[in-house]
Motif scaffolding. Sequence first.
Motif, PDB file in Angstrom:
ATOM      1  N   ASN A 232      28.603  60.706  52.589  1.00  0.00           N
ATOM      2  CA  ASN A 232      28.150  61.457  53.753  1.00  0.00           C
ATOM      3  C   ASN A 232      27.944  62.894  53.300  1.00  0.00           C
ATOM      4  OD1 ASN A 232      27.921  63.071  56.024  1.00  0.00           O
ATOM      5  ND2 ASN A 232      29.954  62.581  56.832  1.00  0.00           N
ATOM      6  N   ASP A 233      26.697  63.275  53.073  1.00  0.00           N
ATOM      7  CA  ASP A 233      26.385  64.636  52.640  1.00  0.00           C
ATOM      8  C   ASP A 233      25.917  65.454  53.834  1.00  0.00           C
ATOM      9  OD1 ASP A 233      25.825  66.920  51.243  1.00  0.00           O
ATOM     10  OD2 ASP A 233      24.015  66.152  50.267  1.00  0.00           O
ATOM     11  N   GLN A 234      26.867  65.990  54.587  1.00  0.00           N
ATOM     12  CA  GLN A 234      26.610  66.856  55.742  1.00  0.00           C
ATOM     13  C   GLN A 234      25.874  66.135  56.874  1.00  0.00           C
ATOM     14  OE1 GLN A 234      25.952  71.172  54.623  1.00  0.00           O
ATOM     15  NE2 GLN A 234      25.028  70.210  52.798  1.00  0.00           N
ATOM     16  N   ALA A 235      25.993  64.806  56.944  1.00  0.00           N
ATOM     17  CA  ALA A 235      25.327  64.056  58.008  1.00  0.00           C
ATOM     18  C   ALA A 235      26.047  64.212  59.338  1.00  0.00           C
ATOM     19  CB  ALA A 235      25.234  62.580  57.639  1.00  0.00           C
ATOM     20  N   ALA A 242      31.676  63.799  52.190  1.00  0.00           N
ATOM     21  CA  ALA A 242      32.743  62.802  52.091  1.00  0.00           C
ATOM     22  C   ALA A 242      32.245  61.579  51.331  1.00  0.00           C
ATOM     23  CB  ALA A 242      33.235  62.407  53.475  1.00  0.00           C
ATOM     24  N   ILE A 243      33.182  60.885  50.694  1.00  0.00           N
ATOM     25  CA  ILE A 243      32.899  59.663  49.949  1.00  0.00           C
ATOM     26  C   ILE A 243      33.710  58.545  50.582  1.00  0.00           C
ATOM     27  CG2 ILE A 243      32.844  58.611  47.649  1.00  0.00           C
ATOM     28  CD1 ILE A 243      33.442  61.584  46.638  1.00  0.00           C
ATOM     29  N   GLY A 244      33.072  57.407  50.881  1.00  0.00           N
ATOM     30  CA  GLY A 244      33.760  56.321  51.572  1.00  0.00           C
ATOM     31  C   GLY A 244      33.764  55.023  50.792  1.00  0.00           C
ATOM     32  N   HIS A 245      34.814  54.243  50.965  1.00  0.00           N
ATOM     33  CA  HIS A 245      34.962  52.952  50.281  1.00  0.00           C
ATOM     34  C   HIS A 245      35.619  51.967  51.235  1.00  0.00           C
ATOM     35  CE1 HIS A 245      35.896  49.935  47.276  1.00  0.00           C
ATOM     36  NE2 HIS A 245      35.353  50.674  46.325  1.00  0.00           N
ATOM     37  N   ALA A 246      35.106  50.743  51.295  1.00  0.00           N
ATOM     38  CA  ALA A 246      35.660  49.716  52.179  1.00  0.00           C
ATOM     39  C   ALA A 246      36.980  49.175  51.649  1.00  0.00           C
ATOM     40  CB  ALA A 246      34.659  48.582  52.350  1.00  0.00           C
ATOM     41  N   ILE A 247      37.823  48.720  52.582  1.00  0.00           N
ATOM     42  CA  ILE A 247      39.098  48.084  52.265  1.00  0.00           C
ATOM     43  C   ILE A 247      39.037  46.642  52.761  1.00  0.00           C
ATOM     44  CG2 ILE A 247      41.585  48.084  52.696  1.00  0.00           C
ATOM     45  CD1 ILE A 247      41.349  51.096  53.291  1.00  0.00           C
ATOM     46  N   ASN A 248      39.324  45.700  51.881  1.00  0.00           N
ATOM     47  CA  ASN A 248      39.362  44.298  52.279  1.00  0.00           C
ATOM     48  C   ASN A 248      40.699  43.953  52.915  1.00  0.00           C
ATOM     49  OD1 ASN A 248      36.787  43.569  51.325  1.00  0.00           O
ATOM     50  ND2 ASN A 248      37.576  43.317  49.253  1.00  0.00           N
ATOM     51  N   GLY A 249      40.639  43.116  53.963  1.00  0.00           N
ATOM     52  CA  GLY A 249      41.863  42.580  54.541  1.00  0.00           C
ATOM     53  C   GLY A 249      42.200  41.250  53.889  1.00  0.00           C
ATOM     54  N   PRO A 250      43.407  40.759  54.083  1.00  0.00           N
ATOM     55  CA  PRO A 250      43.783  39.485  53.488  1.00  0.00           C
ATOM     56  C   PRO A 250      42.963  38.303  54.002  1.00  0.00           C
ATOM     57  CG  PRO A 250      45.717  40.722  54.139  1.00  0.00           C
ATOM     58  CD  PRO A 250      44.531  41.424  54.734  1.00  0.00           C
ATOM     59  N   ARG A 266      32.803  72.680  47.555  1.00  0.00           N
ATOM     60  CA  ARG A 266      33.699  72.216  46.505  1.00  0.00           C
ATOM     61  C   ARG A 266      33.255  70.875  45.914  1.00  0.00           C
ATOM     62  NH1 ARG A 266      38.382  73.850  49.112  1.00  0.00           N
ATOM     63  NH2 ARG A 266      39.015  71.766  49.739  1.00  0.00           N
ATOM     64  N   TYR A 267      32.203  70.293  46.481  1.00  0.00           N
ATOM     65  CA  TYR A 267      31.701  69.017  45.968  1.00  0.00           C
ATOM     66  C   TYR A 267      30.877  69.249  44.703  1.00  0.00           C
ATOM     67  CZ  TYR A 267      29.057  64.674  45.603  1.00  0.00           C
ATOM     68  OH  TYR A 267      28.492  63.513  45.145  1.00  0.00           O
ATOM     69  N   GLN A 268      31.232  68.530  43.659  1.00  0.00           N
ATOM     70  CA  GLN A 268      30.490  68.599  42.398  1.00  0.00           C
ATOM     71  C   GLN A 268      30.111  67.180  41.983  1.00  0.00           C
ATOM     72  OE1 GLN A 268      32.630  70.816  39.342  1.00  0.00           O
ATOM     73  NE2 GLN A 268      33.716  71.976  40.924  1.00  0.00           N
ATOM     74  N   ARG A 269      28.836  66.953  41.800  1.00  0.00           N
ATOM     75  CA  ARG A 269      28.381  65.606  41.463  1.00  0.00           C
ATOM     76  C   ARG A 269      28.996  65.118  40.147  1.00  0.00           C
ATOM     77  NH1 ARG A 269      25.186  62.165  43.597  1.00  0.00           N
ATOM     78  NH2 ARG A 269      24.151  60.545  42.376  1.00  0.00           N
ATOM     79  N   SER A 270      29.287  66.058  39.230  1.00  0.00           N
ATOM     80  CA  SER A 270      29.884  65.672  37.955  1.00  0.00           C
ATOM     81  C   SER A 270      31.277  65.071  38.132  1.00  0.00           C
ATOM     82  CB  SER A 270      29.957  66.885  37.022  1.00  0.00           C
ATOM     83  OG  SER A 270      30.786  67.903  37.580  1.00  0.00           O
ATOM     84  N   ARG A 271      31.918  65.355  39.269  1.00  0.00           N
ATOM     85  CA  ARG A 271      33.256  64.833  39.537  1.00  0.00           C
ATOM     86  C   ARG A 271      33.234  63.547  40.350  1.00  0.00           C
ATOM     87  NH1 ARG A 271      37.667  68.881  41.588  1.00  0.00           N
ATOM     88  NH2 ARG A 271      38.908  67.059  40.950  1.00  0.00           N
ATOM     89  N   LEU A 272      32.035  63.091  40.736  1.00  0.00           N
ATOM     90  CA  LEU A 272      31.930  61.895  41.572  1.00  0.00           C
ATOM     91  C   LEU A 272      32.607  60.675  40.943  1.00  0.00           C
ATOM     92  CD1 LEU A 272      30.898  60.604  44.163  1.00  0.00           C
ATOM     93  CD2 LEU A 272      28.691  60.236  43.039  1.00  0.00           C
ATOM     94  N   PRO A 273      32.393  60.377  39.644  1.00  0.00           N
ATOM     95  CA  PRO A 273      33.088  59.223  39.047  1.00  0.00           C
ATOM     96  C   PRO A 273      34.608  59.322  39.158  1.00  0.00           C
ATOM     97  CG  PRO A 273      31.311  59.958  37.615  1.00  0.00           C
ATOM     98  CD  PRO A 273      31.455  61.002  38.686  1.00  0.00           C
TER      99      PRO A 273
END
Length: 306
Positions: A232-235, A242-250, A266-273
């Motif tokens: 989410n880049d200022q949307a 913000a960077i988002g990742h899904a969580i699986n349930g059991p 403070r966001y730096q693309r070089s730090r994304l990994p």
Amino acid sequence: MATNPAAPPFHRDAAAGQFVGEAGGKPQTASSYGDVKTGPLTGTYDSEVKNKPTYSIDSVDHALRLAGLLQQEGPLRVADAAERLGVARSTAHRLLAMLVYRDFAEQNADRRYVAGSVLRHLPGVEPIAQLRAVALPHLQRLVDQTGETANLMVLLGKYVRFVATIECSHILRVGDREGRMVPAQLASGGPALLARRSDAEIDALYADDREVDLAALRRTLRQTRKQGFSINDQATEAGMTAIGHAINGPSRPAVAALSLAMPTVRYQRSRLPEWVAALRGTVREIEQDLSSITDGWGQPATPTRT
């Protein structure tokens, strides 16, 4: 109010839900700055995250939050309610008594309060209280590791609801979002969750929504499926990434999403990994803890890939 000299002339105040700063030694709202979009006639920051009303009524806010907690997260003791609202136990007890009086709550034999008949007519969600309790220690470790704010959210139709936030310690930081809802296609965790659905499900969900560019959303979801996370880049808010990742349930995939949120400066693309690796590690830990819970969760789903 202290400000960071290296930061922009405003920052977000978590309590007010606004960007605030100083000009001429006096606190200023974001509407004081010509380069920040403001809502019509409100003087408050215009974003997808709602601002707290200028003349709010705390008792009403507490009662509504408490009703939402009972409906969405399950049974609460007086002490639990007081802790979540940040009020005295006596205040929490009075609020619960009023909710019982108006059928928004009931008290069980074990003296815990549950959703009353009014709230039980509303659709249910995942066992959020359990999910939140499991995830909170992991969110704290993620914040300690990255130095940025972490959020836990769930998908409710076309929206995501923030169910937990752990703020970082920076003066310039993304504040508490707990309890707030934003359009799923805009928040970082939204596409991460929507990407687990088929194209047919997405088409059906947004069929009558003229405000969403369905073709653009499909492209975003394809990219999210390919890379395994979303950004989410200022949307939702100017100056926030913000960077988002899904969580699986059991029992099924994508029951929630984890996000790492920071000021865009403070966001730096070089730090994304680095950030994505931290997110994935935290997600795996949450999934492992959820897999040990049998009440309401069932059998393990496919774990998150490394």
